[in-house]
Design an enzyme around this catalytic site. Structure first.
Site, PDB file in Angstrom:
ATOM      1  N   THR A  12       0.539   5.513  -2.621  1.00  0.00           N
ATOM      2  CA  THR A  12      -0.835   5.935  -2.879  1.00  0.00           C
ATOM      3  C   THR A  12      -1.167   5.944  -4.365  1.00  0.00           C
ATOM      4  O   THR A  12      -2.294   5.626  -4.750  1.00  0.00           O
ATOM      5  CB  THR A  12      -1.067   7.343  -2.283  1.00  0.00           C
ATOM      6  OG1 THR A  12      -0.995   7.252  -0.861  1.00  0.00           O
ATOM      7  CG2 THR A  12      -2.421   7.904  -2.684  1.00  0.00           C
ATOM      8  N   SER A  51       5.340   3.409   1.239  1.00  0.00           N
ATOM      9  CA  SER A  51       6.700   3.930   1.420  1.00  0.00           C
ATOM     10  C   SER A  51       7.157   3.847   2.870  1.00  0.00           C
ATOM     11  O   SER A  51       8.356   3.836   3.140  1.00  0.00           O
ATOM     12  CB  SER A  51       6.793   5.372   0.925  1.00  0.00           C
ATOM     13  OG  SER A  51       6.012   6.244   1.716  1.00  0.00           O
ATOM     14  N   THR A  82       4.319   9.049  -0.676  1.00  0.00           N
ATOM     15  CA  THR A  82       4.867  10.337  -0.261  1.00  0.00           C
ATOM     16  C   THR A  82       5.345  10.362   1.195  1.00  0.00           C
ATOM     17  O   THR A  82       6.033  11.294   1.592  1.00  0.00           O
ATOM     18  CB  THR A  82       3.829  11.459  -0.441  1.00  0.00           C
ATOM     19  OG1 THR A  82       2.656  11.154   0.320  1.00  0.00           O
ATOM     20  CG2 THR A  82       3.461  11.616  -1.910  1.00  0.00           C
ATOM     21  N   ASP A  83       4.997   9.340   1.996  1.00  0.00           N
ATOM     22  CA  ASP A  83       5.371   9.380   3.414  1.00  0.00           C
ATOM     23  C   ASP A  83       6.874   9.530   3.614  1.00  0.00           C
ATOM     24  O   ASP A  83       7.321  10.292   4.472  1.00  0.00           O
ATOM     25  CB  ASP A  83       4.885   8.113   4.128  1.00  0.00           C
ATOM     26  CG  ASP A  83       3.406   8.136   4.428  1.00  0.00           C
ATOM     27  OD1 ASP A  83       2.763   9.176   4.197  1.00  0.00           O
ATOM     28  OD2 ASP A  83       2.877   7.106   4.911  1.00  0.00           O
TER      29      ASP A  83
END
Length: 331
Positions: A12, A51, A82-83
């Site tokens: 992101t 990710s 961040t996933d």
């Protein structure tokens, strides 16, 4: 000047717009404006993917590069989506020596949206990676000015910029006015021996739910090298799954974790069929406080590093590695 090597992987923080386009690492750094004072930044544009699309081949290659940077005396910042950030951080914690600070960060809001958090997260991560006081803490996760240990860090909200939590432990510290402040230090490092990842090793993760009849277990025996069960509560399964799980332990390591994601699995509080006491005495291995996804990574690394052989698997060694992170016997 403190040297920090930045590896950008996408995510992101690099997604200007909702399509597949990704900013380069240089463009991501340019969003920061000026690096923190006294920090000499070296950039490696490592990947440009969400990710969720990262694989073990990507992360083992990353671990090699991180190891080289640390060996050369550089702090490290890994920037990604961040996933799967918590899994990347924990995997690096298992694979890399961390005499220098190694930090993983990212963003929850795209750079073209109001309140984009990427620049602030990157600035905080650089400050931590450059600070000698953050050495030998293991791999760290830094977002929203909080400093978390990789083994505890967990993405707890789909959209909040303060999504990362250290369930059951709390953050190790915070970045205040651009300076890291460390309040706590982990009692032990995450790894107790050199570990690696073999991408050909396959570890299944089964999350139980109400009324589960165990049909998915039938697919595990012939296709996987190990299993992590995300069980109910403190480590409980339906009574009718006990025998199938016990039978699997004769062929592969089966790790008992909790689907709650917070708190350690128990060992002897409950003793009915399907309780933690019953399962552990039938050969399952307690995950302790590790969340199921991280227990899967540790088991994968252990089997990749010699805890698996022609005579079966080394249950005592695997059990000891999980107990090491449980805090048992540290006094």
């Amino acid at each position: 000047m403190r040297r920090v090597t930045v590896f950008t992987l996408g995510g992101t923080i690099s997604a200007r717009g909702g399509d597949q386009a990704r900013m380069s690492g240089a463009e991501v750094l340019a969003e920061l404006g000026v690096a923190p004072a006294g920090v000499d930044v070296s950039l490696t544009d490592f990947r440009r993917v969400p990710s969720s699309s990262l694989g073990f081949e990507d992360l083992t290659a990353l671990a090699d590069e991180v190891g080289k940077a640390v060996a050369a005396g550089s702090g490290v910042v890994v920037v990604q989506g961040t996933d799967t950030l918590e899994e990347t951080a924990f995997l690096l914690d298992l694979l890399c020596t961390t005499e220098e600070p190694v930090v993983v960060t990212g963003a929850m809001r795209r750079p073209d949206l109001p309140g984009a958090d990427g620049p602030a997260n990157l600035a905080a991560a650089l400050a931590v990676a450059a600070d000698p006081g953050c050495r030998e803490l293991g791999v760290l996760v830094v977002l929203a000015d909080e400093i978390h240990a990789a083994r505890f860090a967990h993405k707890a909200h789909t959209t909040s910029v303060a999504t990362f939590r250290s369930a059951g432990a709390g953050p190790l510290g915070a970045v205040v006015e651009g300076e890291p402040r460390i309040w706590l230090r982990p009692a032990v490092p995450s790894r107790i021996c050199p570990l690696r990842i073999d991408p050909d090793i396959r570890i299944a993760l089964l999350t139980l739910s109400l009324g589960d009849r165990g049909e998915l277990l039938e697919a595990v025996a012939d296709r996987f090298d190990g299993l992590v069960v995300a069980a109910f509560g403190a480590g409980h399964v339906p009574a009718w799954l006990v025998e199938p799980l016990a039978e699997l332990t004769t062929r592969m390591p089966v790790v008992l974790a909790s689907r709650t994601g917070t708190g350690a699995t128990l060992s002897h509080t409950y003793r009915s069929p399907g309780s933690e006491y019953d399962l552990l005495h039938r050969g399952l291995i307690p995950a302790g406080p590790l969340a199921p996804a991280k227990a899967r990574l540790l088991l994968h690394a252990l089997l990749s590093s010699g805890a698996k052989g022609p005579a079966g698997y080394d249950r005592p060694r695997i059990t000891a590695a999980f107990a090491h992170l449980d805090g048992a016997g540290l006094a």
